[in-house]
Design an enzyme around this catalytic site. Structure first.
Site, PDB file in Angstrom:
ATOM      1  CB  CYS A   1       7.415  34.643 -10.309  1.00 27.54           C
ATOM      2  SG  CYS A   1       5.819  33.934 -10.848  1.00 27.54           S
TER       3      CYS A   1
ATOM      4  CG  HIS B   1       9.273  29.091 -11.362  1.00 28.85           C
ATOM      5  ND1 HIS B   1      10.053  29.869 -10.617  1.00 28.85           N
ATOM      6  CD2 HIS B   1       8.383  29.608 -12.066  1.00 28.85           C
ATOM      7  CE1 HIS B   1       9.115  31.329 -10.781  1.00 28.85           C
ATOM      8  NE2 HIS B   1       7.865  30.920 -11.483  1.00 28.85           N
ATOM      9  CD  GLU B   2       7.050  28.208 -15.458  1.00 26.83           C
ATOM     10  OE1 GLU B   2       8.024  28.821 -15.497  1.00 26.83           O
ATOM     11  OE2 GLU B   2       5.933  28.319 -15.388  1.00 26.83           O
TER      12      GLU B   2
ATOM     13  CG  HIS C   1       3.346  29.068 -11.311  1.00 29.75           C
ATOM     14  ND1 HIS C   1       2.977  30.135 -10.607  1.00 29.75           N
ATOM     15  CD2 HIS C   1       4.524  29.643 -12.220  1.00 29.75           C
ATOM     16  CE1 HIS C   1       3.821  31.293 -10.773  1.00 29.75           C
ATOM     17  NE2 HIS C   1       4.598  30.672 -11.548  1.00 29.75           N
TER      18      HIS C   1
HETATM   19  O1  LIG Z   1       6.240  31.047 -14.171  1.00 30.33           O
HETATM   20  C1  LIG Z   1       7.201  31.582 -15.036  1.00 30.33           C
HETATM   21  N1  LIG Z   1       7.511  32.823 -14.858  1.00 30.33           N
HETATM   22  O2  LIG Z   1       6.845  33.370 -13.601  1.00 30.33           O
HETATM   23  C2  LIG Z   1       8.522  33.518 -15.367  1.00 30.33           C
HETATM   24  C3  LIG Z   1       9.887  33.062 -14.483  1.00 30.33           C
HETATM   25  C4  LIG Z   1      10.177  31.797 -14.858  1.00 30.33           C
HETATM   26  C5  LIG Z   1      11.545  31.176 -13.917  1.00 30.33           C
HETATM   27  C6  LIG Z   1      12.343  32.203 -13.402  1.00 30.33           C
HETATM   28  C7  LIG Z   1      13.432  31.948 -12.535  1.00 30.33           C
HETATM   29  C8  LIG Z   1      13.788  30.563 -12.359  1.00 30.33           C
HETATM   30  C9  LIG Z   1      12.762  29.524 -12.885  1.00 30.33           C
HETATM   31  C10 LIG Z   1      11.761  30.034 -13.571  1.00 30.33           C
HETATM   32 NI    NI Z   2       6.480  31.837 -12.047  1.00 29.76          NI
END
Ligand SMILES: OCN(O)CCCc1ccccc1
Ligand code: NI
EC number: 3.5.1.88
Length: 186
Positions: free
Chosen positions: A113, A156-157, A160
């Site tokens: 992240c 993942h987003e 947040h």
């Molecule tokens: O929130 C976005 N960010 O921190 C960048 C990494 C995004 C991400 C990385 C690994 C698996 C899913 C999503």
């Molecule tokens: Ni992230």
């Protein structure tokens, strides 16, 4: 344009707040935010530009990560092969997962992240398939079915926006525990 200095890091309370719904039509400020969130991904995925601006490459960026507690995130899933089509690219606003598979999926490499400056090893179990409902910057409603990597990135987003970071999902006692039904995503 956002630089790494603009990205809020773990420990900042904004990453543990419930983000606010975005109102439509978008204010000029929110329109600019959407542009900046997507521009970061585009620039960070260009090796030359990424180096030039000292960025960490990203496939998604959520507004709380730049200190804005709103339900908005850019997603740019790279094309699997050169010259191919991105499986999912958009700015997702007020996203809601309306259905999700029982079957779980996880990236074999684990997750990282932009707001977490350390490696946290372990599988991050997520739903392998989701139906996502969201609005785009024009206020158009979308409902899409996503699976595997695009589904992982969107979850993942969306996390947040709901006080959650990827490592919250890692099994503390056995980080690489997996049920044999879990889809392992390269
Ligand atoms: O929130 C976005 N960010 O921190 C960048 C990494 C995004 C991400 C990385 C690994 C698996 C899913 C999503
Ligand atoms: Ni992230």
């Amino acid at each position: 344009m956002f630089l790494m200095k603009d990205i809020v890091r773990d420990g900042d309370p904004v990453l543990r707040q419930e983000a606010a719904d975005v109102t439509f039509p978008l204010s000029a400020e929110d329109q600019q935010l959407a542009k900046d969130l997507m521009e970061y991904l585009v620039v960070s995925q260009d090796p030359e530009q990424c180096k030039k601006y000292g960025l960490r490459a990203g496939v998604g960026l959520a507004a709380p990560q730049v200190g804005v507690s709103k339900k908005m995130a850019s997603v740019l899933v790279p094309a699997p092969e050169e010259g191919g089509k991105s499986p999912f690219t958009d700015v997702i606003i007020n996203p809601v997962i309306v259905s999700e598979s029982v079957q779980m999926g996880a990236l074999t490499e684990g997750e990282g992240c932009l707001s977490v400056d350390r490696d946290v090893p372990g599988f991050v179990p997520r739903h392998d398939r989701i139906t996502l409902r969201y609005y785009d910057v024009n206020g158009e409603k979308h409902q899409v079915r996503l699976k595997n990597y695009p589904a992982i990135v969107c979850q993942h987003e969306i996390d947040h926006m709901h006080r959650t970071l990827f490592y919250d999902h890692i099994n503390k006692d056995e980080p690489f525990a997996r049920d044999d039904d879990m889809v392992m995503i390269e």
